[in-house]
Scaffold this active site. Structure first.
Site, PDB file in Angstrom:
ATOM      1  N   ASP A  77       0.827  -1.200   0.000  1.00 52.68           N
ATOM      2  CA  ASP A  77       0.000   0.000   0.000  1.00 52.68           C
ATOM      3  C   ASP A  77       0.866   1.256   0.000  1.00 52.68           C
ATOM      4  O   ASP A  77       2.008   1.208  -0.457  1.00 52.68           O
ATOM      5  CB  ASP A  77      -0.953  -0.058   1.215  1.00 52.68           C
ATOM      6  CG  ASP A  77      -2.311   0.540   0.922  1.00 52.68           C
ATOM      7  OD1 ASP A  77      -2.357   1.726   0.582  1.00 52.68           O
ATOM      8  OD2 ASP A  77      -3.326  -0.170   1.039  1.00 52.68           O
ATOM      9  N   HIS A 135      -4.036   6.308   2.679  1.00 53.37           N
ATOM     10  CA  HIS A 135      -4.687   5.073   2.238  1.00 53.37           C
ATOM     11  C   HIS A 135      -4.170   3.832   2.984  1.00 53.37           C
ATOM     12  O   HIS A 135      -4.956   3.026   3.487  1.00 53.37           O
ATOM     13  CB  HIS A 135      -4.440   4.942   0.727  1.00 53.37           C
ATOM     14  CG  HIS A 135      -5.174   3.844   0.045  1.00 53.37           C
ATOM     15  ND1 HIS A 135      -4.688   2.557  -0.037  1.00 53.37           N
ATOM     16  CD2 HIS A 135      -6.357   3.834  -0.617  1.00 53.37           C
ATOM     17  CE1 HIS A 135      -5.545   1.807  -0.731  1.00 53.37           C
ATOM     18  NE2 HIS A 135      -6.562   2.565  -1.090  1.00 53.37           N
ATOM     19  N   SER A 177     -11.019  -0.895  -2.014  1.00 50.35           N
ATOM     20  CA  SER A 177      -9.819  -0.816  -1.172  1.00 50.35           C
ATOM     21  C   SER A 177     -10.152  -0.997   0.303  1.00 50.35           C
ATOM     22  O   SER A 177      -9.367  -1.548   1.054  1.00 50.35           O
ATOM     23  CB  SER A 177      -9.174   0.571  -1.291  1.00 50.35           C
ATOM     24  OG  SER A 177      -8.241   0.628  -2.319  1.00 50.35           O
TER      25      SER A 177
END
Ligand SMILES: *[C@@H]1O[C@H](CO)[C@@H](O)[C@H](O)[C@H]1NC(C)=O
Ligand SMILES: *[C@@H]1O[C@H](CO)[C@@H](O)[C@H](O)[C@H]1NC(C)=O
Ligand SMILES: *[C@@H]1O[C@H](CO)[C@@H](O)[C@H](O)[C@H]1NC(C)=O
Ligand SMILES: *[C@@H]1O[C@H](CO)[C@@H](O)[C@H](O)[C@H]1NC(C)=O
Ligand SMILES: *[C@@H]1O[C@H](CO)[C@@H](O)[C@H](O)[C@H]1NC(C)=O
Ligand SMILES: *[C@@H]1O[C@H](CO)[C@@H](O)[C@H](O)[C@H]1NC(C)=O
Ligand SMILES: *[C@@H]1O[C@H](CO)[C@@H](O)[C@H](O)[C@H]1NC(C)=O
Length: 751
Positions: free
Chosen positions: A156, A209, A529
């Site tokens: 990620d 994220h 996600s």
């Protein structure tokens, strides 16, 4: 419409890339590599697969072998920056910058297999980074203590290590088999691995994220999680496996993830010894599995016992928009939660409309304001002061930054508030966004109601805004939001994708603090996600209880125990509130408690996948993906997609019976008897043989066949049913999809 266009931007980019990829793809049999491409002296990054070195020698021998492929010009001082990564675990190969001429030369060397241009993948969120804010921060479900001893590796954007979600209170030290290292601002028993695979990069998380996905999968309990300054309540946030360890491999920066870096992350994660891999990223699927470096790299992980969980993509609701669809991956679609950041709108005609507002104002009064809708100003493209003072404006939401700043400006200039209705494609699925203004978001249908009301009573139409804070138990839930990518898979024909549905709409999890004030904060974002780490967390819980289960067994457990109805027994719906189908939800909505005790599993080994790859792609596919010289397609039984021992069943809808076989393994009580229960529409006849399976041992396997014949699909392109094996304690359910032979994703009628 406008917001849909926004979401399609990455897709459009890839459509442009596609011809390039097709041209640059190297087939070992081809005599000339670039017959039709413009020769260029500029170098670009390639991922190169080569045969493994003859001897099973160590890393040095590997490196020397890889270096023997490189142009001699790379031996000079510039080689460091041109050789990007060297791979031994995901496959034998490297990532390198090459000119066209250098690639031509390399492709002629013995041992060269394939080269792929290094493509860019996207993070599977649909938020913008300024999507900040949390009002009443109670987390999703979590189970304390579970996930103990399991290592979840995430590929990620890195993570914000000092966030309280990565505190290690109550987390045991990592297992001794762990070989990884951690170079972050804080490493502890929770965060045991931290590496950046991006050259010249410091480990951290500039995007948020990776902080969000890792805390969703395995964040520790954080009491008093709330958005500071908002004056609303507190709650406890936690990941799905709060007792598990986290290893973060940073492979993305600036919201882009290079395939070469993703492969380097896979490489490290395999070497380090993670148990579950979570990939909230992907591209548009455009290649067959032996042309997809991620599918190839993930196969190595799976063959070493690592479950690889991937996002299904955010290209919905278009049919066939699914990505990360190889059968050895667990592909996750996104659903909504039963939580609403509620706000409602009371109209002058007595009607009330329920919506959501991420900026929850404390509303002492419910003052009425005139309502204004203008077709020319449909997207809130008002100029300040042009008759908007004191009014509530009705506009279509676009999620664009331009609209966001425009709204902030016009509310600042005196508008009483804004009601944003969803575009038609979003339907009922509202992706909440923090406008830091009096903004209420409502469904497309309620937008129509508001427009009609504003038009019917002209100047007398009024409304008041009421904020209700965070509500739970909101119905209907789960709903599959518009962005979640849909099946069927065009590449994995005969395999149902996506596999599973998990929460991915308006998900609250950890976020780096915007101010650097030290204590972490939380944010709400949406995407497949966000759904992916929920399932990675569930997989960690199962792995903790059943450390010896294969990736396929864990996947089977998750799929066959999933929910196909909501908590009141109604169908799961899609974004238009139609009944959702298997191409929206996969097997169903993940149910962590039941997944830990499935009764039976549909298991698969590397040999099974190898047989499938032989059927699909032949020896060259086998050589690229499986890379085991003792396996050849001549020696392996070819496994037709529909015959792969997958926990879901796809058949061709033919009038003559279409028969598939499956083998189940008893993982429940030694002595158990299961009876087949079929649920199918009238136009499908499903026969299961035998109809009863009796087990006397744990680990015992039984094979059965399912014959499906269909009589008229009408206009339908597919029909859905299910087979459940039912015992006293368990229901082991597999969806059955009968695909019309008219469709282009119908499996071969004679498997
Ligand atoms: C490449 O080939 C296609 C057809 O095969 C042709 O239309 C195109 O003009 C060629 N491009 C170049 C640059 O030669
Ligand atoms: C936060 O939400 C919970 C659950 O809905 C509720 O019980 C609580 O009162 C809320 N807190 C505040 C301060 O509004
Ligand atoms: C918010 O509260 C009001 C008054 O209590 C109620 O009429 C309305 O339905 C609530 N809205 C939601 C979304 O529940
Ligand atoms: C939100 O708006 C208020 C003024 O209305 C401002 O003081 C505050 O800084 C804004 N917050 C953010 C995060 O932009
Ligand atoms: C379940 O779904 C039905 C529609 O299929 C819906 O009417 C009902 O409100 C839903 N219940 C919950 C708890 O979401
Ligand atoms: C290759 O396949 C053979 C036969 O299935 C198996 O015994 C062997 O372990 C495999 N080798 C590797 C490196 O996986
Ligand atoms: C299973 O049943 C058989 C006979 O019905 C019995 O002999 C055996 O002990 C049972 N095994 C277990 C583990 O209960």
């Amino acid at each position: 419409m406008a917001s849909f266009r926004n979401l399609s931007v990455p897709l459009l980019l890839l459509t442009i890339l596609f011809p390039m990829l097709a041209l640059c793809y190297i087939n070992p049999a081809a005599t000339s590599v670039h017959q039709n491409a413009t020769k260029s002296s500029a170098s670009r990054a390639y991922i190169v697969l080569v045969e493994p070195p003859r001897s099973n020698a160590g890393e040095d021998a590997h490196r020397q072998w890889h270096e023997s492929f490189l142009p001699t010009s790379l031996a000079d001082e510039s080689s460091e920056s041109r050789l990007l990564h060297s791979y031994t675990e995901v496959f034998s190969g490297f990532a390198v910058r090459l000119t066209d001429a250098e690639l031509d030369t390399m492709a002629k060397k013995p041992g060269f297999v394939r080269a792929f241009p290094d493509r860019t993948l996207q993070l599977m969120t649909t938020h913008t980074p300024e999507f900040l804010g949390l009002k009443n921060g109670t987390g999703f479900w979590s189970r304390a203590g579970y996930g103990k001893g399991v290592i979840i590796g995430l590929l990620d954007t890195g993570l914000y290590a000092t966030h309280p979600s990565f505190d290690d209170h109550g987390v045991s030290p990592p297992p001794t088999r762990w070989k990884g290292s951690c170079k972050a601002a804080r490493c502890n028993n929770k965060l045991i691995g931290a590496k950046s695979l991006i050259q010249g990069d410091e480990f951290g998380d500039e995007e948020g994220h990776g902080t969000h996905t890792s805390s969703t999968a395995a964040g520790n309990f954080v009491t008093g999680a709330s958005y500071h300054g908002a004056g609303v309540g507190k709650g406890t946030a936690a990941g799905i496996a709060p007792g598990a360890h986290i290893a973060m491999y940073k492979v993305c920066a600036n919201r882009r993830c290079k395939q070469s870096a993703v492969l380097a992350g896979l490489e490290e994660a395999i070497k380090d010894g993670v148990d579950v891999l979570s990939l909230s990223l992907g591209g548009d699927t455009i290649a067959s599995f032996d042309e997809d470096p991620i599918a190839i790299g993930a196969f190595s992980a799976v063959s070493k016992g690592i479950l690889v969980v991937c996002a299904a993509g955010n290209s919905g609701p278009r049919p066939g928009s699914i990505t990360n669809e190889a059968p050895w991956l667990l592909t996750v679609a996104a659903g909504s939660l039963d939580r609403s950041f509620a706000a409602s709108l009371h109209l002058g005609n007595g009607k009330s409309i329920d919506g959501e507002a991420l900026t929850q104002k404390v509303s002492p009064s419910s003052k009425s304001h005139p309502l204004l809708y203008s077709e020319e100003r449909r997207y809130c493209n008002y100029k300040s002061g042009s008759g908007i003072t004191g009014k509530i404006l009705v506009c279509e939401g676009t999620r664009s930054k331009t609209q966001q700043s425009n709204i902030h400006r016009i509310v600042g200039a005196g508008a009483a508030g804004v009601v944003l209705f969803n575009d038609e494609i979003s339907g009922y699925s509202t992706m909440v966004q923090d406008y830091n203004s009096s903004v209420v978001q409502v469904s497309a249908a309620d937008g129509d109601v508001l427009i009609a009301y504003a038009a019917s009573s002209e100047s007398s139409s009024v409304a008041s805004l009421i904020y209700n804070n965070t509500l739970f138990g909101v119905r209907p839930a789960p709903v599959v939001p518009f962005f979640s990518s849909r099946g069927p898979s065009i590449i994995a024909v005969g395999i149902l994708k996506p596999d599973i549905l998990a929460p991915g709409l308006n998900i609250l999890a950890a976020w780096p603090p915007s101010t650097g004030s030290g204590r972490g904060t939380f944010n709400i974002i949406s995407g497949t996600s966000m759904a992916t780490p929920h399932v990675s967390g569930v997989a960690a819980l199962i792995k903790s209880i059943h450390p010896d289960w294969s990736p396929a067994a864990i996947k089977s457990a998750i799929l066959t125990t999933s929910d196909i109805v909501n908590s009141t027994g109604g169908s799961i719906l899609d974004e238009q509130h139609r009944k959702a189908g298997v191409y929206d939800t996969g097997a169903g909505h993940v149910n962590p408690t039941r997944a830990a005790d499935p009764g039976l599993v549909y298991d698969l080994s590397v040999t099974d996948y190898a047989g499938y790859i032989c059927w699909l792609l032949g020896d060259s596919g086998l050589a690229t993906i499986v890379r085991n010289s003792s396996l050849t397609c001549a020696k392996l039984p070819k496994v037709h997609a529909v015959q792969l021992n997958y926990p879901t069943i796809t058949v061709s809808a033919t009038s003559t019976p279409f028969t598939v076989k499956r083998t189940v393994t008893n993982v429940g009580p030694a002595n158990s008897t299961f009876t087949a229960k079929v649920d199918a529409p009238r136009s499908l006849t499903v026969r299961v043989s035998p109809e009863t399976l009796g087990f006397s041992k744990t680990g015992e396997k039984k094979t059965f066949s399912v014959s499906v014949s269909s009589h008229g699909l009408g206009e339908e392109l597919h029909l859905e049913g299910s087979l459940s094996w039912v015992s006293e304690k368990h229901v082991v359910r597999s969806p059955i999809v009968a695909v019309s032979p008219r469709g282009d994703t119908a499996p071969d009628p004679s498997p």
